[in-house]
Design a protein around this motif. Structure first.
Motif, PDB file in Angstrom:
ATOM      1  N   GLU A 109       0.832  -1.208   0.000  1.00  0.00           N
ATOM      2  CA  GLU A 109       0.000   0.000   0.000  1.00  0.00           C
ATOM      3  C   GLU A 109       0.864   1.254   0.000  1.00  0.00           C
ATOM      4  O   GLU A 109       0.544   2.241  -0.678  1.00  0.00           O
ATOM      5  N   LEU A 110       1.955   1.249   0.756  1.00  0.00           N
ATOM      6  CA  LEU A 110       2.863   2.397   0.749  1.00  0.00           C
ATOM      7  C   LEU A 110       3.461   2.614  -0.631  1.00  0.00           C
ATOM      8  O   LEU A 110       3.679   3.751  -1.056  1.00  0.00           O
ATOM      9  N   LEU A 111       3.708   1.517  -1.343  1.00  0.00           N
ATOM     10  CA  LEU A 111       4.309   1.629  -2.679  1.00  0.00           C
ATOM     11  C   LEU A 111       3.390   2.324  -3.673  1.00  0.00           C
ATOM     12  O   LEU A 111       3.869   2.875  -4.670  1.00  0.00           O
ATOM     13  N   VAL A 112       2.099   2.322  -3.410  1.00  0.00           N
ATOM     14  CA  VAL A 112       1.176   3.044  -4.299  1.00  0.00           C
ATOM     15  C   VAL A 112       1.534   4.531  -4.300  1.00  0.00           C
ATOM     16  O   VAL A 112       1.655   5.161  -5.365  1.00  0.00           O
ATOM     17  N   GLU A 113       1.738   5.120  -3.108  1.00  0.00           N
ATOM     18  CA  GLU A 113       2.099   6.538  -3.042  1.00  0.00           C
ATOM     19  C   GLU A 113       3.546   6.761  -3.475  1.00  0.00           C
ATOM     20  O   GLU A 113       3.854   7.763  -4.130  1.00  0.00           O
ATOM     21  N   ILE A 114       4.423   5.834  -3.132  1.00  0.00           N
ATOM     22  CA  ILE A 114       5.815   5.947  -3.568  1.00  0.00           C
ATOM     23  C   ILE A 114       5.898   5.938  -5.089  1.00  0.00           C
ATOM     24  O   ILE A 114       6.620   6.746  -5.691  1.00  0.00           O
TER      25      ILE A 114
END
Length: 279
Positions: free
Chosen positions: A256-261
């Motif tokens: 999920e963090l990688l979506v914003e990253i």
């Protein structure tokens, strides 16, 4: 050495160690840590942290230096930070343009009065820190909810400190947005007046909307569209710089963090492509 600007980072948390010691996703180009949260670790956590710092780029972003405090600078603490950075081969140390201690430690980032006296006080302490750590010291523009004793506005104060201290800036885009809502100014115009040549890297984060005219800077939620837009504006105005996704609690899975990253990467690439076409 040529500086690489299209980097995206993530704040490292202790609960991420097992996962990232196994594999760090390619999209995460650097990690950021608060030195005071890590420099006392030994045992398993200490070994895992050393394993990561030997393989990956790290920045230090402090919490308790209290650069604007009326009390004397904690020299021993600064020496401990230097030793930590030396041990882990970390070159970047940033802190908040605020204070969190006087006669005691308040565990919150308090606003420095926007005065000429405070400008001179902070600038002198910045030079003191740099002499000890033997590295550039970087200041972050902060969110604030009151401005006691102000003799100038936030923009004038931040620029005056940076100029007198002759130091670099950690530009926090979310803090600009939060303050623009809470204090009623134009976020893009404020952003435009930040000194491009002093920007070392960028923070972007989520926040909590308490009311229509009150936002709390929490780093505990997804980034909202107005902040994404301000980050795009930042790249357009100041160019692409290394950018850190701040997420301090309500931390979702790495996927999920990688979506914003990945969204930050995409915005950087769009701006870099635009720059190439315009050259």
């Amino acid at each position: 050495m040529v500086k690489t600007n299209n980097l995206v980072g993530l704040g490292l948390r202790r609960e991420m160690l097992d996962e990232f010691c196994t594999k760090v996703p390619d999209q995460i180009n650097f990690f950021e840590v608060a030195p005071e949260n890590w420099m006392t670790f030994g045992g398993k956590f200490g070994r895992q942290f050393r394993e990561l710092t030997e393989k990956h780029k790290f920045f230090c972003h402090g919490l308790s230096l209290s650069i604007g405090s009326p009390e004397a600078l904690d020299i021993e603490f600064v020496k401990q930070v230097k030793s930590f950075m030396d041990l882990h081969n970390i070159d970047t140390y940033s802190e908040h343009l605020s204070y969190c201690s006087g006669k005691g430690h308040m565990y919150d980032l308090m606003p420095i009065p926007f005065t000429e006296e405070a400008v001179h006080h902070v600038a002198a302490r910045v030079k003191q820190v740099e002499d000890i750590i033997e590295r550039p010291f970087i200041l972050e523009n902060v969110s604030f909810y009151a401005a006691p004793g102000a003799q100038m506005d936030e923009l004038e104060f931040v620029n005056a400190v940076l100029d007198e201290a002759d130091c670099k800036l950690l530009l926090d885009v979310n803090n600009i947005y939060v303050n623009s809502i809470n204090h009623g100014y134009d976020a893009k115009e404020f952003l435009r007046e930040m000194p491009t040549q002093r920007i070392e890297y960028i923070h972007v984060a989520g926040h909590y909307e308490e009311d229509v005219d009150l936002i709390v800077d929490t780093h505990g939620a997804d980034i909202v569209e107005p902040v994404w837009k301000l980050l795009r504006d930042c790249y357009e105005i100041h160019g692409v710089h290394p950018t850190l996704l701040e997420r301090d609690f309500n931390i979702p899975s790495t996927d999920e963090l990688l979506v914003e990253i990945n969204q930050i990467h995409a915005m950087q690439n769009v701006q870099l492509d635009h720059n190439k076409r315009s050259a």
